[in-house]
Design a protein around this motif. Structure first.
Motif, PDB file in Angstrom:
ATOM      1  N   UNK A  15      36.331  51.813  45.448  1.00 35.62           N
ATOM      2  CA  UNK A  15      36.820  51.409  44.134  1.00 35.62           C
ATOM      3  C   UNK A  15      38.326  51.213  44.158  1.00 35.62           C
ATOM      4  N   UNK A  16      39.032  52.144  44.756  1.00 37.32           N
ATOM      5  CA  UNK A  16      40.491  52.047  44.824  1.00 37.32           C
ATOM      6  C   UNK A  16      40.922  50.856  45.674  1.00 37.32           C
ATOM      7  N   UNK A  17      40.233  50.647  46.796  1.00 34.18           N
ATOM      8  CA  UNK A  17      40.564  49.528  47.672  1.00 34.18           C
ATOM      9  C   UNK A  17      40.379  48.193  46.944  1.00 34.18           C
ATOM     10  N   UNK A  18      39.274  48.056  46.242  1.00 36.77           N
ATOM     11  CA  UNK A  18      39.002  46.811  45.515  1.00 36.77           C
ATOM     12  C   UNK A  18      39.985  46.592  44.369  1.00 36.77           C
ATOM     13  N   UNK A  19      40.337  47.682  43.683  1.00 34.01           N
ATOM     14  CA  UNK A  19      41.199  47.556  42.505  1.00 34.01           C
ATOM     15  C   UNK A  19      42.664  47.345  42.897  1.00 34.01           C
ATOM     16  N   UNK A  20      43.162  48.175  43.810  1.00 38.03           N
ATOM     17  CA  UNK A  20      44.592  48.170  44.111  1.00 38.03           C
ATOM     18  C   UNK A  20      44.989  47.222  45.237  1.00 38.03           C
ATOM     19  N   UNK A  21      44.030  46.805  46.063  1.00 38.69           N
ATOM     20  CA  UNK A  21      44.349  45.928  47.189  1.00 38.69           C
ATOM     21  C   UNK A  21      43.727  44.545  47.000  1.00 38.69           C
ATOM     22  N   UNK A  22      42.393  44.492  46.949  1.00 37.25           N
ATOM     23  CA  UNK A  22      41.701  43.203  46.958  1.00 37.25           C
ATOM     24  C   UNK A  22      41.962  42.381  45.703  1.00 37.25           C
ATOM     25  N   UNK A  23      41.915  42.994  44.526  1.00 38.44           N
ATOM     26  CA  UNK A  23      41.982  42.221  43.275  1.00 38.44           C
ATOM     27  C   UNK A  23      43.371  42.171  42.647  1.00 38.44           C
ATOM     28  N   UNK A  24      44.362  42.727  43.295  1.00 34.20           N
ATOM     29  CA  UNK A  24      45.663  42.839  42.638  1.00 34.20           C
ATOM     30  C   UNK A  24      46.327  41.480  42.391  1.00 34.20           C
ATOM     31  N   UNK A  25      46.024  40.468  43.215  1.00 36.16           N
ATOM     32  CA  UNK A  25      46.651  39.165  43.046  1.00 36.16           C
ATOM     33  C   UNK A  25      46.195  38.421  41.817  1.00 36.16           C
TER      34      UNK A  25
END
Length: 276
Positions: free
Chosen positions: A218-228
Motif C-alpha cells: 500500500x505504501x509503495x503504491x501510494x508514495x512511489x508508484x502513484x505520486x506523479x
C-alpha cells in the motif's frame, strides 16, 4: 542485451498450467536487476470466437508452441501489458505473422531505439497503441472487444494495460500489482524457493506481497508508484474495481484465484477510499 535476461534453458524451468478452460499460464523464473526473484509470466487466452490472444509473452518454447496449437492455434493478438514486458514480442510475431501487436504509448518508439543494438528486438509495426487513459481505443469490436474490458493506467510509471476477460472473470495485469513470493515461477528453477535468495530479496518482497494487511505494498503504491498523477491513478483503479473478477493473473508472483477481488480491494484500499 535482452538475451541476458532470458533463462538459458526455458523449457526446463517453464511451468505450464491451465488456470481456467480458456486460460493458460507460462510461468518462468526471472531476476529483476539480477537481485530480486520476481518471476515472469505469459498468458494465452482463448476467446469466445476461438481465436487466441497472448499477454506479455515469455519464451516461445516447443512446449509453449504446442500448448498454443492445443488451444486452436489461431493467435490473432500479441499484447505487451506495459513498456517493460516486450522482450519476446518479435519472437512471437515472427511465429504468428498475422497477429496484431498491441501496446501502450511510447513502446513502439522504445523498441525502435533498442532494435539496432538488441538482436531480440525487431521493428514490427503495432496495430493498436493506447495513447492515454481518456482516449477511446478499440482493438477488434467483432472479436476481442466482445470478451475483454480494458484500462490503460497511464498514470503508472510503466504505462500499464490491464485486461478483464469477462467469460472467466479473470483480470490479467503486469506490474500494477505483484503477488510475491514467486513460488510457481521458481518451482522448477535450480536453487528452489525464491524466499531463500538473500536479505535484499526478502526486503523487496515485503513491499510486493499481498499477504497480511499488505501495508508495505500500500505504501509503495501510494508514495512511489502513484505520486506523479495520483488522481489519474485512482480513477483507473476505481474503474478496474468495477469489474466482476474473481481471479488475478499477475506477471510477477502467484496467481490469485477465488478471492482476487477482496485482495485487490485490500491492496488498493487507499486509492479506492481517498486516503490522505
Amino acid at each position: 542485451m535482452s538475451s541476458k535476461l532470458v533463462p538459458a534453458n526455458p523449457s526446463e524451468v517453464m511451468v505450464i498450467r491451465n488456470v481456467t478452460p480458456n486460460i493458460v499460464t507460462f510461468s518462468v523464473p526471472f531476476m529483476r536487476f539480477g537481485k530480486f526473484p520476481i518471476g515472469g509470466r505469459g498468458t494465452p487466452v482463448k476467446l469466445s470466437s476461438g481465436s487466441l490472444a497472448v499477454f506479455s509473452p515469455v519464451a516461445l518454447t516447443p512446449e509453449a508452441r504446442a500448448k498454443v496449437q492445443e488451444m486452436g492455434g489461431d493467435l490473432r493478438y500479441i499484447v505487451a501489458l506495459d513498456a517493460e514486458h516486450h522482450i519476446f514480442l518479435s519472437t512471437w510475431a515472427r511465429a504468428f505473422p498475422d497477429a496484431k501487436l498491441i501496446g501502450p504509448a511510447g513502446l513502439p518508439e522504445k523498441r525502435a531505439r533498442m532494435a539496432d543494438d538488441d538482436d531480440m528486438i525487431g521493428r514490427e509495426p503495432f496495430a493498436v497503441v493506447f495513447p492515454s487513459r481518456t482516449s477511446k481505443v478499440e482493438i477488434d469490436p467483432e472479436d476481442f472487444d466482445r470478451d475483454f474490458a480494458y484500462e490503460f493506467v497511464d498514470a503508472h510509471p510503466n504505462k500499464e494495460l490491464v485486461f478483464f476477460y469477462r467469460p472467466d472473470r479473470v483480470l490479467i495485469e503486469a506490474d500494477l500489482m505483484f503477488n510475491l513470493p514467486a513460488n510457481e515461477q521458481y518451482s522448477r528453477a535450480p536453487g528452489g524457493s525464491p524466499t531463500n535468495m538473500g536479505m535484499l530479496a526478502r526486503i523487496f518482497s515485503s513491499f510486493q506481497t499481498t499477504e497480511g494487511d499488505a501495508k508495505g505494498m500500500k505504501r509503495f503504491l501510494w508514495y512511489v508508484i502513484s505520486r506523479g498523477d495520483r488522481k489519474g491513478f485512482n480513477e483507473s483503479i476505481q474503474r478496474i474495481n468495477s469489474w466482476d473478477f474473481d481471479t488475478i493473473i499477475p506477471c510477477h508472483g502467484d496467481t490469485i484465484q477465488g478471492n482476487a477481488k477482496a485482495v485487490f480491494e485490500k491492496v488498493f484500499a487507499w486509492h479506492l477510499q481517498g486516503h490522505k
